[in-house]
Design a protein around this motif. Structure first.
Motif, PDB file in Angstrom:
ATOM      1  N   ILE A 283       0.830  -1.201   0.000  1.00  0.00           N
ATOM      2  CA  ILE A 283       0.000   0.000   0.000  1.00  0.00           C
ATOM      3  C   ILE A 283       0.870   1.257   0.000  1.00  0.00           C
ATOM      4  N   GLN A 284       1.962   1.225   0.738  1.00  0.00           N
ATOM      5  CA  GLN A 284       2.867   2.377   0.772  1.00  0.00           C
ATOM      6  C   GLN A 284       3.398   2.688  -0.628  1.00  0.00           C
ATOM      7  N   ARG A 285       3.761   1.640  -1.366  1.00  0.00           N
ATOM      8  CA  ARG A 285       4.263   1.839  -2.725  1.00  0.00           C
ATOM      9  C   ARG A 285       3.167   2.400  -3.630  1.00  0.00           C
ATOM     10  N   GLU A 286       1.947   1.909  -3.467  1.00  0.00           N
ATOM     11  CA  GLU A 286       0.836   2.395  -4.288  1.00  0.00           C
ATOM     12  C   GLU A 286       0.573   3.874  -4.026  1.00  0.00           C
ATOM     13  N   ARG A 287       0.664   4.271  -2.779  1.00  0.00           N
ATOM     14  CA  ARG A 287       0.479   5.696  -2.455  1.00  0.00           C
ATOM     15  C   ARG A 287       1.546   6.555  -3.132  1.00  0.00           C
ATOM     16  N   GLU A 288       2.768   6.036  -3.171  1.00  0.00           N
ATOM     17  CA  GLU A 288       3.847   6.772  -3.835  1.00  0.00           C
ATOM     18  C   GLU A 288       3.539   6.988  -5.316  1.00  0.00           C
ATOM     19  N   LEU A 289       2.773   6.070  -5.901  1.00  0.00           N
ATOM     20  CA  LEU A 289       2.412   6.174  -7.316  1.00  0.00           C
ATOM     21  C   LEU A 289       1.155   7.012  -7.536  1.00  0.00           C
ATOM     22  N   GLY A 290       0.588   7.554  -6.461  1.00  0.00           N
ATOM     23  CA  GLY A 290      -0.588   8.404  -6.590  1.00  0.00           C
ATOM     24  C   GLY A 290      -1.902   7.659  -6.610  1.00  0.00           C
ATOM     25  N   ILE A 291      -1.893   6.400  -6.223  1.00  0.00           N
ATOM     26  CA  ILE A 291      -3.122   5.609  -6.186  1.00  0.00           C
ATOM     27  C   ILE A 291      -3.895   5.945  -4.917  1.00  0.00           C
TER      28      ILE A 291
END
Length: 493
Positions: free
Chosen positions: A47-55
């Protein structure tokens, strides 16, 4: 591109479905889509990585492993989410055929197109019933028929889906999972040495690795039985078992039971529990054999990850696993049919592979070659890209041309479903102490009841008791019967 894809899942957030969801979301983010991820667990590295991608992320109150009834009954929450986010397409990523059940009905009610990706199915699901007059399997058939696309992760799963839910043969396709490039890299000897040193595992030991949730479905109990047999052999002196996984999020958590069983065998120094891990590629580098003797599966990512790393895999012949392993590795007898044979074959294979580097490495090479052909993530993402882009580029409103029920039957199904939703909402209000809201929802359910008057009252009480039992909570019918709101309601109906 500007189009909004919403991926909705009631998965636990720690296993194969979560890894797949992450791969799909990251890929479509790279293509410029606007993405929302609706899920229950929001504190993982994924989830942390997805947030970094703007998701964007929306958190559900619970997941299917914690509260299956909520996924079946709570239509208000997904309706609110869909109304607020306004997606162009919903992707339902399902862990079993009734995952996201109420959410699919919310999508139908709001006229939002959706596709279904089914990660797991087993035969007994067709018997799902709560005695509330709701024909869940029939409604699931209707929901599948309304999907713009249906994807199964194995041919065996798609065949079973058609067989159980009587879907048209033209509905559905198979897309095998795939794993990213990091699983196909050559084993790193320095990682192997470091991890073994951390756990005091000898350099020349044979490590049998499993990455799976700690629940009976994953078959750890068969490994324990095999360990009992292996303890009587000379091979035991070189064997270590390393298990990565947790039972904390599972409906049937048997983690402590497994630890107790290992202790009773006197094998706590040889069977090591890692807990939930996110460094699985490293642990595959540190291991020699992969084991997953599951009772049921879809198409386990953990097996193809081990294959990609060149580990020989031992797994039970259930669901999509035979398609996955093919002629490589070792397919064990189906434990649902002959558990003793599963244990016997597991122990014998471990002993044979542990005693022969040549045999073990040959099996591992065959597994790797098959993974290279079938389980590259690039292939999987390209296939899903064709499905999703094809749906988005077509006319998204209206029917997909597949009709399984006439309009009269659809109306009856929706009436029964609405009754079930209302009774659940009444119970949810009751357990929160909001008795006027409870009475309001019961009155609404009365307008849709499939039962006679007295039967309806009895079903309300029976349903409240079942809902409470499903959560391990107490329900006292006498307390309910003494509420002024309850008695006023009965007096006016």
């Amino acid at each position: 591109m500007g189009q909004h894809i919403l991926l909705y899942t009631d998965d636990l957030g720690i296993g194969g479905v979560a890894q797949f969801n992450h791969s799909l979301l990251c890929h479509f983010a790279s293509l410029g889509y606007w993405l929302t991820h609706v899920c229950a667990k929001l504190n993982s590295p994924l989830i942390q990585r997805e947030r970094e991608l703007g998701i964007a992320h929306v958190e559900l109150a619970s997941h299917v492993g914690q509260d299956r009834l909520r996924t079946l009954k709570d239509i208000q929450s997904p309706q609110t989410i869909f109304s607020q986010t306004q997606p162009d397409l919903i992707v339902f990523s399902d862990g079993w055929p009734f995952s996201n059940f109420a959410a699919k009905q919310a999508a139908i009610a709001l006229g939002i197109p959706y596709i279904i990706i089914l990660g797991f199915i087993e035969g007994s699901c067709i018997n799902l019933s709560y005695g509330d007059g709701v024909p869940y399997p029939e409604i699931a058939t209707y929901q599948y028929s309304r999907a713009k696309a249906v994807v199964a992760v194995a041919q065996e799963n798609l065949n079973l889906l058609h067989q159980l839910f009587k879907l048209p043969p033209t509905l559905g396709q198979v897309i095998y999972y795939g794993r990213p490039a990091e699983y196909f890299t050559a084993p790193d000897s320095s990682v192997r040495q470091r991890l073994r040193q951390e756990l005091s595992i000898p350099t020349d030991a044979v490590v049998c690795f499993t990455a799976a949730r700690m629940e009976p479905l994953k078959g750890y109990q068969y490994q324990i039985a095999a360990i009992r047999e292996l303890q009587q052999t000379q091979t035991w002196s070189k064997l270590y078992f390393v298990w990565a996984g947790s039972g904390s999020e599972c409906l049937y958590n048997n983690e402590q039971e497994l630890k107790d069983a290992v202790a009773q065998l006197g094998a706590s120094d040889r069977v090591l529990f890692l807990g939930q891990r996110w460094d699985i590629p490293d642990w595959l580098d540190a291991s020699d054999i992969f084991i997953l003797p599951s009772i049921a599966e879809g198409m386990p990512l953990s097996i193809m990850e081990a294959m990609a790393k060149g580990l020989p895999a031992i797994a039970s012949a259930v669901s999509g696993v035979p398609e996955e392993l093919g002629e490589t590795g070792k397919l064990l007898a189906n434990p649902n049919r002959d558990p003793r044979a599963t244990i016997r074959e597991l122990a014998a294979t471990i002993e044979t592979w542990a005693n022969s580097d040549t045999v073990r490495q040959s099996a591992g090479q065959a597994c790797r070659e098959r993974a290279e052909r079938l389980f590259r993530q690039e292939r999987m993402l390209a296939q899903y890209g064709e499905v999703i882009e094809g749906v988005l580029s077509s006319k998204l409103t209206g029917s997909n041309g597949i009709e399984v029920f006439d309009s009269a039957r659809i109306q009856e199904l929706e009436r029964r479903l609405d009754y079930g939703f209302r009774v659940w909402e009444a119970w949810d209000a009751y357990r929160q102490g909001n008795y006027p809201e409870m009475a309001h929802n019961l009155r609404k359910s009365w307008q849709r009841t499939p039962f006679l008057r007295t039967q309806t009252f009895a079903n309300w009480v029976q349903s409240f008791r079942q809902f409470a039992d499903s959560r391990g909570e107490q329900f006292n019918a006498r307390t309910l019967s003494q509420l002024p709101e309850w008695n006023q309601l009965l007096d006016t109906l």
